[in-house]
Write a protein that holds these residues in place. Structure first.
Motif, PDB file in Angstrom:
ATOM      1  N   ASN A 258       0.792  -1.204   0.027  1.00  0.00           N
ATOM      2  CA  ASN A 258       0.071   0.061   0.062  1.00  0.00           C
ATOM      3  C   ASN A 258       0.952   1.263  -0.070  1.00  0.00           C
ATOM      4  O   ASN A 258       0.415   2.227  -0.427  1.00  0.00           O
ATOM      5  CB  ASN A 258      -0.886   0.169   1.131  1.00  0.00           C
ATOM      6  CG  ASN A 258      -2.110  -0.936   1.016  1.00  0.00           C
ATOM      7  OD1 ASN A 258      -2.482  -1.258  -0.080  1.00  0.00           O
ATOM      8  ND2 ASN A 258      -2.767  -1.179   2.039  1.00  0.00           N
ATOM      9  N   LYS A 260       3.529   1.617  -1.423  1.00  0.00           N
ATOM     10  CA  LYS A 260       4.246   1.730  -2.817  1.00  0.00           C
ATOM     11  C   LYS A 260       3.037   2.299  -3.547  1.00  0.00           C
ATOM     12  O   LYS A 260       3.249   3.287  -4.638  1.00  0.00           O
ATOM     13  CB  LYS A 260       4.722   0.435  -3.380  1.00  0.00           C
ATOM     14  CG  LYS A 260       5.820  -0.091  -2.626  1.00  0.00           C
ATOM     15  CD  LYS A 260       6.276  -1.503  -3.160  1.00  0.00           C
ATOM     16  CE  LYS A 260       7.384  -1.896  -2.480  1.00  0.00           C
ATOM     17  NZ  LYS A 260       8.682  -1.050  -2.274  1.00  0.00           N
ATOM     18  N   HIS A 261       1.776   1.840  -3.550  1.00  0.00           N
ATOM     19  CA  HIS A 261       0.576   2.295  -4.092  1.00  0.00           C
ATOM     20  C   HIS A 261       0.809   4.018  -3.915  1.00  0.00           C
ATOM     21  O   HIS A 261       0.330   4.806  -4.644  1.00  0.00           O
ATOM     22  CB  HIS A 261      -0.487   1.750  -3.720  1.00  0.00           C
ATOM     23  CG  HIS A 261      -1.660   2.078  -4.685  1.00  0.00           C
ATOM     24  ND1 HIS A 261      -1.770   2.106  -6.029  1.00  0.00           N
ATOM     25  CD2 HIS A 261      -3.034   2.665  -4.255  1.00  0.00           C
ATOM     26  CE1 HIS A 261      -2.942   2.402  -6.460  1.00  0.00           C
ATOM     27  NE2 HIS A 261      -3.518   2.715  -5.547  1.00  0.00           N
ATOM     28  N   GLN A 264       2.920   6.112  -5.609  1.00  0.00           N
ATOM     29  CA  GLN A 264       2.284   6.509  -7.046  1.00  0.00           C
ATOM     30  C   GLN A 264       1.218   7.379  -7.371  1.00  0.00           C
ATOM     31  O   GLN A 264       1.019   8.119  -8.002  1.00  0.00           O
ATOM     32  CB  GLN A 264       2.102   5.147  -7.705  1.00  0.00           C
ATOM     33  CG  GLN A 264       3.348   4.183  -8.010  1.00  0.00           C
ATOM     34  CD  GLN A 264       2.928   2.834  -8.352  1.00  0.00           C
ATOM     35  OE1 GLN A 264       1.875   2.305  -8.382  1.00  0.00           O
ATOM     36  NE2 GLN A 264       3.925   1.842  -8.385  1.00  0.00           N
ATOM     37  N   VAL A 265       0.337   6.990  -6.297  1.00  0.00           N
ATOM     38  CA  VAL A 265      -0.807   7.761  -6.594  1.00  0.00           C
ATOM     39  C   VAL A 265      -1.015   8.917  -5.712  1.00  0.00           C
ATOM     40  O   VAL A 265      -1.683   9.955  -6.091  1.00  0.00           O
ATOM     41  CB  VAL A 265      -1.957   6.770  -6.354  1.00  0.00           C
ATOM     42  CG1 VAL A 265      -3.268   7.624  -6.483  1.00  0.00           C
ATOM     43  CG2 VAL A 265      -1.894   5.397  -7.367  1.00  0.00           C
ATOM     44  N   GLY A 266      -0.402   9.016  -4.294  1.00  0.00           N
ATOM     45  CA  GLY A 266      -0.642  10.192  -3.701  1.00  0.00           C
ATOM     46  C   GLY A 266      -1.869  10.486  -3.051  1.00  0.00           C
ATOM     47  O   GLY A 266      -2.134  11.610  -2.649  1.00  0.00           O
ATOM     48  N   ASP A 267      -2.812   9.470  -2.840  1.00  0.00           N
ATOM     49  CA  ASP A 267      -4.040   9.699  -2.000  1.00  0.00           C
ATOM     50  C   ASP A 267      -4.028   9.266  -0.520  1.00  0.00           C
ATOM     51  O   ASP A 267      -3.471   8.311  -0.413  1.00  0.00           O
ATOM     52  CB  ASP A 267      -5.250   8.578  -2.742  1.00  0.00           C
ATOM     53  CG  ASP A 267      -6.359   8.975  -2.111  1.00  0.00           C
ATOM     54  OD1 ASP A 267      -6.727   9.819  -1.120  1.00  0.00           O
ATOM     55  OD2 ASP A 267      -7.861   8.588  -2.964  1.00  0.00           O
ATOM     56  N   PRO A 268      -4.332  10.382   0.181  1.00  0.00           N
ATOM     57  CA  PRO A 268      -3.811  10.151   1.785  1.00  0.00           C
ATOM     58  C   PRO A 268      -4.721   9.271   2.223  1.00  0.00           C
ATOM     59  O   PRO A 268      -4.734   8.589   3.359  1.00  0.00           O
ATOM     60  CB  PRO A 268      -4.226  11.681   2.400  1.00  0.00           C
ATOM     61  CG  PRO A 268      -4.466  12.680   1.117  1.00  0.00           C
ATOM     62  CD  PRO A 268      -4.536  11.699  -0.174  1.00  0.00           C
ATOM     63  N   THR A 270      -4.955   6.179   1.113  1.00  0.00           N
ATOM     64  CA  THR A 270      -4.441   4.899   1.248  1.00  0.00           C
ATOM     65  C   THR A 270      -3.479   4.816   2.794  1.00  0.00           C
ATOM     66  O   THR A 270      -3.678   3.730   3.493  1.00  0.00           O
ATOM     67  CB  THR A 270      -3.276   4.865   0.188  1.00  0.00           C
ATOM     68  OG1 THR A 270      -3.824   5.241  -0.899  1.00  0.00           O
ATOM     69  CG2 THR A 270      -2.514   3.663   0.283  1.00  0.00           C
TER      70      THR A 270
END
Lengths: 483, 1187
Positions: A258, A260-261, A264-268, A270
């Motif tokens: 997670n 690593k994800h 890449q995506v930058g959604d808090p 996560t």
């Protein structure tokens, strides 16, 4: 100016606020007031905070679903002895609506309580012989004899007292508290519900998840019903064949993936999810610890009575409520069903009292011994009262009572409550309130008040309105019972 | 509330001292005291400390700020107070002091006006009163920096929910706009939200609650020259401005007790608005939809989004990677992820139209409708139980299937609307159109004992108004039930005019706890079934009539009851002539029953006997004596006999019914006596014999009725005599005991039933209106009577009753495969009207109003009938300002997670303004122009570049636009409950794609229903359905019990469906983690997923990649693979040393049919490790999200 502004807006603001709850300001406040108020100040930027100094840090609400007979338990009417089998005077009923269960009854014969009442304690509050243990602690409790509501049937009435509205869809008391006060323990939910077995006839009134639901509040505020069979919290146990090491490895790998994800995506969100999985892992340990009674000494278990070790009994739930209070659960609500005595009251009511009397007494004593009664609010009551007249056949030894919304009794104890008081008076027929009426929204306002919340200010904008637990009509804190 | 607070003006210096660490112990105590009594004081302390700390650690910032605090730079705020320059503040000369003031100024600059506003209001004398500078008019100029904005609000909410991780953003009343400085002030965009929030509750549309006769929601009201509240162009002369600037507690608006405060920017906006002429606009959503035009001809979604982005200085994100996009599209259009083959086919397809073709493919799949219906059913509050009190089963699923089919058939939205609101009123309404009206039968209902019918009928209608208004118009009408709406122009009269549309129903207030509470229709599988059912119904009516004529008369004199032997029943006195009557034997059972009427006597009364006086009274006899009735079976009197008697007193001169049943056992306890149909324990009357050794049978003899009674001439009367050579059941004896009244009732009932059936004999499916269909109930009630008569009589009546039973059985067989569904039906003899109800109380009736559309919305078409059909047609009139906007917004919300209007349920003045008003109107207008083509609207959205953007959050945008309201990136959010479960079923190969039908009950933990259920409810106990047909169906088919809905779905925010829900919560909680890790359904999915990759891929890496592709659309990176491999190795190591545990993972806890045999997996520890990897990846954030 703009540079500074940008700097503050985009970089600093988050840290600035992020620190408030836990940072130096919070620490400062802690040093002055202790952690609770400090936390409150942190949330004080929102309405999610105390509005004044709370007396209670937490509350335990024993809900007697089905409506206990106030006439046979709390509101002694000795004059009624002479009225046995006489008709309720028309001017007392005064055209009030009845349920369709008795509205077609040919007459309304008065059924005096067959139970003896005696004065107890320093204060001399009268209590029925059906509650011998509770009677021992009248000096610690405030009895409100003048509760009333508009609803005359169970579903609307219990929905009303629990959510402030007879129609489903509104947040429950506990959900409002969770929303307003947050959690004291990050390993346990802030609002826990315990459902109990009962001893009277089996066809007891239903409960509904809406009674501890979040309504239109975020659903994380809904009560978590601890279960007496299987996992105490749903899906708490790892599957067969998965031990703690396996689960730990699984979570370690999961959070790395997670992360690593996130990179890449930058959604808090996560990160929030990673945190939730960690909390779930901790709950897997903290909840079993909560329900493991092996550390309770015998004298404590004895105090709650012989049912205390049987999961799902009222006694067991009372002990659990104390253990949760110790662990910082804000609000626990124990539901006990089976109080709907339309007939055979003298057969069933003693059984019901037998379930709750000793454990509710023991709970208060237990809190007191630990010094926790000072900051724990305890409430005991149902959704409405019962009629003085008999539903169905009246005999010297047995009777039934229909629903009666115009008066009923509840008691409160603990933090901020003036023990030894009796509030409100009903008429000789226990039919109408003659002094100091307390509407159910007043009760709710008082509970919120004791927990540090102004009921008019704990609101949520919903469908364009600032909705609150106590509704649109004026509610009053019952000051007379406050210490 | 903080009365003590005002008496502590020293707070400011105490906080200062605290920071300086100069407080004496007593000052310390004083401070603690104040803090414990005032939340505001606590806030002040925390903020001061934080700022102090921040400034300590940021010397650059500190100097920048002090620079800004030079006297000429002081920014004054509109509260009559300003931030004082430090030099002039008494005692303000230490460095800390300076920093603190600087920080306070910084706060003020940033717009954290609580400091000023709230402290000033609560304790004007203490908050920075050092030198209260009067604000010059020009100081009210708009600050150069923005006001407390959505992000700040969000930050604050995040703060409050630390550790609980809610994805629910706090409500904001602004679209994301960086600055207002250079923008025209718009009433709708800027002013109305302020007035609505702060003023309308006292000065709004509700004339009863209106204060000071001032109305601020209209231009006329606000500019009324007498009040001079607003003088256009002249803020200085406007009372409105004076009041909001006032510091006098008696004058200031909003008043302190409202706990509402205006921010400085709001004050500035209001001032600028008045200055600019105080223009009013009608609320944006009530004015006609205006389709934006483009210079280049046809406008597009992208053009509108991108021009907005450009204004903000932003650019759209690049297109999402195809493997991400294809999963997003599949999940959005079908609710299921793509298969690896489908992903591959799309990724490798070089056809430029590949994407559009895929969209069309997905729109044509059945799964499209199944997914769409799920959203609609939240709005329609569809469930499988009644919801209140007993919460019994309700048969409504044909409506659910209708919704799915309507989406799959691409039914135009206007038709979709009309059929659901008024399908029954359409000419020649088809079965389908009637099923559609179930929309308005989905509300919760009760049948609680004691409930008042009228009260609940009002509640049902209120719910229907609320639901209809919310779903089609985005209007919250609930408030107007009791008073005129405080914010929106909807009046109480409007409310009850809408209410009237739903007030003409034939539905009873109590649902009877039946699954088919009327009005209902029955849906036959085939036309032949339907015809046959109609024929049968007709024939039953005929047969009923016939049987009725043949029914025995109540005196029973003529009823000949014969079965194997000619047993008799009659009313007579004397002797029965048939020799064989009553010829009972000790080893065979018999029953005797009769009605008696005793004379007034003290002597023994012979009732019935068949004895031989010549042979020691051998035989049997029944007599009354000593206030009881006795039965004797006599071998030889007096020593060899069985004697029993009733334990109940039977007084002389009384009448009643008596029966004796003997089971052929030769024992006295084999003789059971009945009085008036109930067993009265018999008593043993013979002290030396309770077993008969010999026999009492008598070959020749006659039954004697009555007999001589000593001392009286008065005879005993015996009637309704049954002598049967078998043992009657208790139930039969209860029946014969009240046979005359039953027969009488039966006769009446049969006649009525025959009449009803004859009337209901239309070729159309049967609509049961209004009254509860008693026929069925009575048929059930009298069934055993008929059976009794059929088996105890002979001749034409018996034949007739047998024929009737056969017809009924056949009809029942057809009905058992033909579900009912609840529908709407209109009373035919009355017009839809309603009374205004004072305070919304059902019994407080005021004026009567006819059904009408709300007065503040356009009539659109004068010819529309004033009934539900007219209402439906009005809603979908092409010029209706709300329906198309609300619908387009809701569909946008499904795709993007948040609507263009975030409050998708509230388009009124308290709702949020659209983030992209033109885009919303563009979608709405195109939707109407297309003929309300629903699939076209989805196509339009998913074909846009806006939708196809990558959802990677660009640098800084997580803060700037956390909710993606600017649409500078693609949508990313957590999947809904059903999709999460369906995805797990799908990827593990378990999904059963059977369409429609009755709700199924897959696994849930024990006790969920039982804990709450009413003991008499038919949904009190949960019985799991077993097998793929039930356990592996899509979640839309899961049985929905409202008072305890599926815990797995509930934990992921599926609503309980008690009320209409237009947007779900989307939370992120530890309970969700527990579901995903441990729910046996997800463990099962992991197990079968492991088996699948084991079978379909050849080595470990391929298996990992297949898992990843199944769950998130693309294989692992090297980096990720290392993590997974590492986890796998750890699992395998553990399981290799503990094979017993590994084996447990093969076993399905909830249904062993889903276990996997050890011999199918090769190495058990390795399989267990794969299962755990599957479990891990099912929990992946990326798997749980649409990306």
């Amino acid at each position: 100016m703009n540079t500074l502004n940008d700097y503050l807006t985009f970089e600093t603001r988050r840290q600035f606020f992020g620190k408030t709850a836990t940072g130096i300001g919070g620490a400062a406040l802690s040093s002055l007031l202790g952690p609770d108020l400090a936390r409150a100040a942190g949330g004080g930027l929102n309405q999610q905070a105390f509005h004044h100094a709370p007396k209670a840090k937490r509350a335990i609400y024993m809900f007697m679903s089905g409506a206990p007979s106030q006439i046979d338990l709390w509101d002694h009417k000795p004059k009624m002895k002479e009225w046995f089998d006489k008709d309720l005077p028309e001017e007392i009923r005064d055209g009030q609506r009845l349920t369709t269960m008795t509205s077609k009854q040919a007459r309304f014969p008065i059924a005096p309580s067959i139970y003896e009442f005696q004065k107890h304690g320093q204060c001399g509050t009268e209590v029925s012989e059906l509650l011998p243990h509770t009677a021992k602690m009248v000096d610690d409790i405030a009895v409100i004899r003048s509760m009333w509501t508009e609803a005359i049937n169970h579903d609307p009435a219990i929905t009303y007292i629990q959510t402030g509205n007879q129609i489903p869809g509104h947040p429950s008391l506990g959900a409002w508290l969770s929303y307003g006060l947050g959690s004291e323990n990050e390993n346990l939910p802030s609002f826990v519900v315990l459902n109990s077995k009962w001893s009277a006839k089996r066809d007891a009134q239903a409960l509904y998840q809406r009674l501890w639901g979040a309504g239109f509040l975020p659903s994380k505020h809904q009560g978590v019903a601890l279960r007496s069979q299987g996992d105490p919290v749903l899906y708490l146990s790892d599957p067969k064949g998965v031990n703690r090491d396996v689960r730990r490895s699984m979570l370690d790998g999961l959070s790395q993936l997670n992360e690593k994800h996130y990179d890449q995506v930058g959604d808090p969100e996560t990160h929030a999810r990673i945190a939730q999985y960690e909390m779930a892992f901790r709950m897997q340990a903290s909840v079993p610890d909560l329900t493991d009674l092996s550390s309770e000494p015998k004298h404590i278990l004895d105090m709650y009575g012989p049912d205390v070790t049987t999961p799902g009994t009222f006694a067991y739930n009372c002990l659990l409520a104390r253990r949760m209070a110790e662990r910082g659960v804000r609000f626990s609500q124990i539901f006990h069903r089976g109080w709907d005595q339309h007939g055979n009251l003298t057969g069933d009511l003693p059984l019901q009292c037998g379930d709750v009397d000793q454990p509710s007494w023991a709970l208060v004593q237990d809190l007191k011994m630990r010094g926790m009664l000072d900051d724990t609010l305890v409430v005991w009551g149902g959704e409405f009262g019962r009629t003085i007249y008999s539903q169905g056949r009246l005999t010297e030894t047995n009777y039934g009572r229909d629903h009666h919304p115009r008066c009923f009794s509840v008691w409160m104890a603990g933090a901020g409550v003036k023990g030894g008081t009796v509030h409100g008076t009903t008429d000789d027929f226990c039919y109408n309130i003659v002094d100091k009426p307390v509407h159910i929204r007043d009760l709710n306002a008082t509970i919120l008040h004791l927990l540090g919340i102004n009921h008019e200010r704990l609101t949520l904008k919903h469908q364009g309105l600032d909705v609150r637990l106590t509704g649109v009509e004026k509610a009053h804190v019952v000051k007379d019972i406050l210490s | 509330m903080n009365s003590s607070f005002e008496s502590y003006p020293e707070l400011e210096s105490l906080i200062h001292g605290f920071i300086e660490e100069t407080l004496s112990p007593s000052q310390h105590e004083t401070l603690a005291d104040i803090l414990s009594n005032s939340a505001k004081a606590r806030e002040a302390l925390v903020q001061a400390c934080e700022l102090n700390a921040m400034l300590e650690s940021e010397p650059g910032l500190q100097s920048a700020m002090t620079q800004d605090l030079l006297p000429e730079n002081v920014v004054a705020l509109g509260e009559g107070k300003s931030v004082a320059p430090f030099e002039s503040h008494p005692g303000g000369n230490s460095l800390s002091r300076l920093k603190w003031l600087a920080a306070a100024a910084a706060i003020a600059i940033l717009g954290f006006t609580w400091w000023q506003v709230n402290l000033a209001k609560e304790a004007p004398e203490m908050a920075f009163t050092g030198n209260g500078v009067e604000i010059p008019e020009e100081a009210i100029a708009l600050p150069e920096v923005e006001e407390v904005d959505p992000e700040t609000q969000y930050e604050r909410a995040v703060l409050a929910s630390l550790g609980s991780g809610s994805q629910q953003r706090p409500p904001t009343n602004f679209s994301v706009e960086p600055s207002l400085a250079d923008e025209e002030i718009s009433y709708n965009r800027h002013i109305r939200p302020i007035l609505s929030d702060n003023c309308f509750s006292c000065h709004g549309p509700d004339e009863h609650g209106r204060k000071a006769d001032l109305r601020l929601d209209t231009y006329e009201g606000a500019t009324n020259p007498e009040l001079a509240t607003v003088v256009p162009g002249k803020p200085n002369e406007s009372e409105l401005i004076a009041r909001i600037l006032s510091t006098d507690e008696d004058d200031i608006m909003p008043p302190p007790e409202s706990h509402k405060t205006l921010t400085s920017a709001q004050i500035n906006l209001l001032t600028r608005w008045v200055e600019g002429g105080a223009e009013y606009e009608e609320h944006w959503s009530f004015i006609p939809v205006q389709k934006p035009e483009s210079d280049s001809g046809e406008m597009s979604v992208d053009e509108l989004v991108e021009s907005d982005l450009e204004r903000q200085g932003l650019v759209p994100s690049p297109k999402a990677k195809p493997e991400i996009l294809v999963r997003r599209l599949f999940l959005d259009l079908t609710g299921l992820p793509p298969s690896p083959q489908e992903i591959e086919a799309f990724v490798n397809n070089e056809d430029p139209d590949a994407y559009a073709k895929l969209v069309d493919d997905l729109l044509s799949r059945t799964t499209f409708g199944e997914h769409r219906a799920r959203y609609w059913l939240d709005a329609a509050r569809y469930a499988d139980t009644h919801g209140l009190h007993l919460d019994n089963y309700r048969e409504m699923w044909p409506y659910r299937d209708w919704v799915i089919n309507a989406f799959n058939d691409n039914m135009p939205f206007d038709q979709f609307t009309i059929e659901q609101i008024a399908g029954d009123l359409l000419p020649e309404a088809t079965t389908e159109q009637q099923i559609a009206t179930g929309f308005n039968r989905c509300n919760v209902t009760t049948s609680e004992g004691g409930a008042i019918e009228e009260e609940f009928l009002v509640r049902y209608a209120v719910d229907r108004v609320a639901t209809t208004s919310t779903v089609w118009m985005g209007l919250t009408t609930g408030c107007a039930q009791c008073h005129d709406h405080k914010f929106d122009p909807i009046t109480m009269k409007d409310f009850y005019s809408l209410f009237a549309f739903f007030n003409n129903t034939t539905q009873p207030g109590m649902d009877g706890n039946r699954k088919d509470s009327p009005p209902v229709i029955r849906i036959y599988p085939t036309h032949d079934d339907e015809e046959r059912a109609a024929t049968l119904t007709k024939q039953i009516a005929v047969k009923l009539k016939e049987a009725n004529q043949l029914l025995p008369t109540t005196d029973l004199a003529g009823l000949s009851i014969a079965k194997t032997r000619p047993d008799l029943a009659f009313a007579a006195s004397g002797a029965l002539e048939k020799n064989e009557a009553g010829r009972f034997q000790k080893s065979e059972p018999f029953t005797i029953s009769f009605r008696y009427d005793l004379p007034q006597t003290e002597a023994r009364v012979p009732l019935l006997s068949r004895v031989d006086p010549q042979n020691s009274n051998r035989g049997w006899r029944i007599y009354w004596e000593d206030k009881s009735i006795f039965v004797e079976l006599i071998e030889s009197h007096p020593n060899k006999r069985l004697k029993t008697g009733l334990t109940r007193r039977i007084a002389a001169g009384s009448a009643g019914h008596f029966a004796v049943a003997y089971n052929g056992s030769s024992n006295s306890d084999g003789i059971v006596l009945f009085s008036n149909g109930t067993v009265i324990s018999s008593r043993f009357q013979n002290s030396w014999l309770d077993t008969l050794e010999g026999d009492f049978s008598l070959e020749d003899g006659t039954v004697t009725i009555g007999g001589e009674i000593e001392g009286t001439e008065e005879p005993v009367k015996i009637s309704e005599l049954f002598l049967a050579d078998r043992l009657y059941s208790d139930r039969e004896i209860a029946l014969v005991a009240k046979l005359p009244e039953l027969l009488k009732a039966e006769r009446v009932e049969m006649a009525a039933a025959a009449k009803r059936l004859a009337e209901a004999n239309a070729p159309k499916p049967e609509i049961k209106k209004g009254e509860a269909p008693k026929a069925d109930k009575e048929a059930e009630k009298n069934k055993d009577l008929r059976e009794f008569l059929a088996s105890n009589s002979e001749g034409p009546y018996q034949d007739s009753i047998h024929a009737l039973a056969n017809l009924r059985t056949e009809l029942q067989q057809i009905e058992s495969i033909s579900p009912t569904t609840m529908v709407m039906a209109e009373k035919e003899d009355t017009m839809p009207t309603a009374h205004l109800l004072l305070r919304g109380e059902y019994d407080q009736k005021a004026d009567e109003v006819p059904a009408a559309f709300p007065a503040f919305l356009p009539v659109l078409d004068e010819t529309l009938p004033k009934n539900r059909l007219g209402l439906a047609k009005w809603l979908v009139h092409p010029d209706h300002p709300l329906t198309s906007r609300v619908t387009a917004n809701r569909i946008w919300q499904e795709m993007f997670g948040t609507g263009l209007v975030k409050t998708s349920e509230d388009f009124g003045t308290q709702g949020e303004n659209p983030s992209h008003p033109e885009l919303l109107d563009f979608l709405a207008a195109s939707f109407v122009e297309s003929g309300w083509d629903v699939k076209a609207l989805y196509r339009q959205i998913v074909l846009s570049n806006t939708y196809r953007q990558s959802s990677v959050i660009p640098e800084g945008m997580a803060k700037r636009d956390p909710e993606n309201r600017l649409l500078a990136r693609g949508p990313r959010f957590r999947l809904d409950a059903e999709v999460i479960r369906d995805q797990a079923l799908h990827v593990s190969g378990l999904l059963n794609d059977t369409f429609g039908g009755e709700g199924v009950r897959p696994y849930q933990p024990a006790g969920i229903w039982e804990t709450v259920g009413y003991s008499n409810s038919n949904t009190q106990t949960f019985y799991q359905d077993y097998g793929p047909q039930a356990e592996s169906r899509r979640s839309i088919y899961t049985f929905w019990k409202r008072t305890a809905h599926s815990p797995t779905l509930a934990i992921f925010d599926a609503p309980n469906r008690e009320i209409c829900i237009m947007r779900r919560e989307r939370t992120n909680t530890p309970l969700q983690a527990l579901v995903m890790m441990n729910d046996p359904q997800f463990v099962r999915a992991a197990r079968h997923l492991a088996k699948r990759v084991l079978d379909e891929a050849k080595d470990r890496d391929e298996r990992f990649d297949l898992l990843a592709t199944l769950l998130r659309g693309h294989p692992f990176s090297e980096d990720e693979r290392r993590v997974v491999t590492n986890s796998f190795d750890q699992f395998r190591n553990i399981y290799e040393s503990d094979e017993a545990s590994a084996a447990l993972l093969l076993v399905d806890e909830s249904n062993s049919a889903f276990s996997i045999p050890a011999d199918e997996v090769g190495s058990v520890p390795e399989f267990a490790a794969y299962t755990m990897v599957a479990n891990q990846l099912l929990n992946l954030d990326e798997s749980l999200n649409k990306n």
